[in-house]
Motif scaffolding. Structure first.
Motif, mmCIF file in Angstrom:
data_model
loop_
_atom_site.group_PDB
_atom_site.id
_atom_site.type_symbol
_atom_site.label_atom_id
_atom_site.label_comp_id
_atom_site.label_asym_id
_atom_site.label_seq_id
_atom_site.Cartn_x
_atom_site.Cartn_y
_atom_site.Cartn_z
ATOM 1 N N ARG A 88 -30.530 -1.364 8.054
ATOM 2 C CA ARG A 88 -31.209 -2.223 7.081
ATOM 3 C C ARG A 88 -30.929 -3.687 7.402
ATOM 4 O O ARG A 88 -29.929 -4.017 8.052
ATOM 5 N N PRO A 89 -31.822 -4.603 6.966
ATOM 6 C CA PRO A 89 -31.607 -6.023 7.239
ATOM 7 C C PRO A 89 -30.333 -6.521 6.559
ATOM 8 O O PRO A 89 -29.996 -6.117 5.459
ATOM 9 N N VAL A 90 -29.655 -7.438 7.238
ATOM 10 C CA VAL A 90 -28.385 -7.952 6.722
ATOM 11 C C VAL A 90 -28.614 -8.881 5.548
ATOM 12 O O VAL A 90 -28.005 -8.750 4.513
ATOM 13 N N GLY A 91 -29.491 -9.876 5.700
ATOM 14 C CA GLY A 91 -29.753 -10.838 4.631
ATOM 15 C C GLY A 91 -31.179 -10.721 4.143
ATOM 16 O O GLY A 91 -32.082 -10.392 4.880
ATOM 17 N N ARG A 92 -31.372 -10.989 2.898
ATOM 18 C CA ARG A 92 -32.715 -10.968 2.322
ATOM 19 C C ARG A 92 -33.251 -12.393 2.300
ATOM 20 O O ARG A 92 -32.530 -13.339 1.985
#
Length: 133
Positions: A88-92
């Motif tokens: 999943r992506p680390v930062g939104r």
């Protein structure tokens, strides 16, 4: 690979557990070979002329296949969940994404650079003064 190895081990354990009650009146020397696989149990059943042992081996094999398939499915679902969590992506991103720079150094957009209707544009009107007296 790990799921298949674990599934095979679980299938072997499930088969032995399912065939064990049918081996109570089988001689000890043949009992161990019947525990190995359904094929060996069918061979022992043919040797002793016991069709019920062959049927029990078939049912134990089908039961072991179902148990193994369920365990492999659970391992695959767990692995998929781990991958989804790990990838999943680390930062939104919050808000809108920054506009890409076109390399011209100007911060004006194309809409701001075009002349507006009804305004006095000196570059287009400059040629009109040449012919006038």
């Amino acid at each position: 690979m790990i799921g298949i190895a674990v599934g095979g081990t679980i299938m072997s354990i499930a088969y032995r557990g399912a065939i064990e009650p049918s081996l109570s009146d089988v001689p000890e020397a043949l009992r161990d070979s019947a525990r190995v696989s359904a094929e060996q149990a069918r061979h022992v059943a043919a040797t002793l002329d016991r069709p019920t042992l062959a049927q029990a081996a078939d049912h134990a094999f089908i039961h072991a296949m179902h148990v193994g398939a369920v365990w492999i499915m659970l391992i695959a679902l767990f692995a998929a969940a781990v991958l989804v969590f790990a990838l999943r992506p680390v930062g939104r991103l919050k808000g809108s994404a920054p506009k890409p720079d076109d390399g011209r150094g100007s911060s004006r957009s194309a809409a701001e650079a075009t002349p507006r209707a009804g305004t006095d544009n000196k570059s287009t009107n400059a040629g009109a003064d040449i012919d006038s007296p």
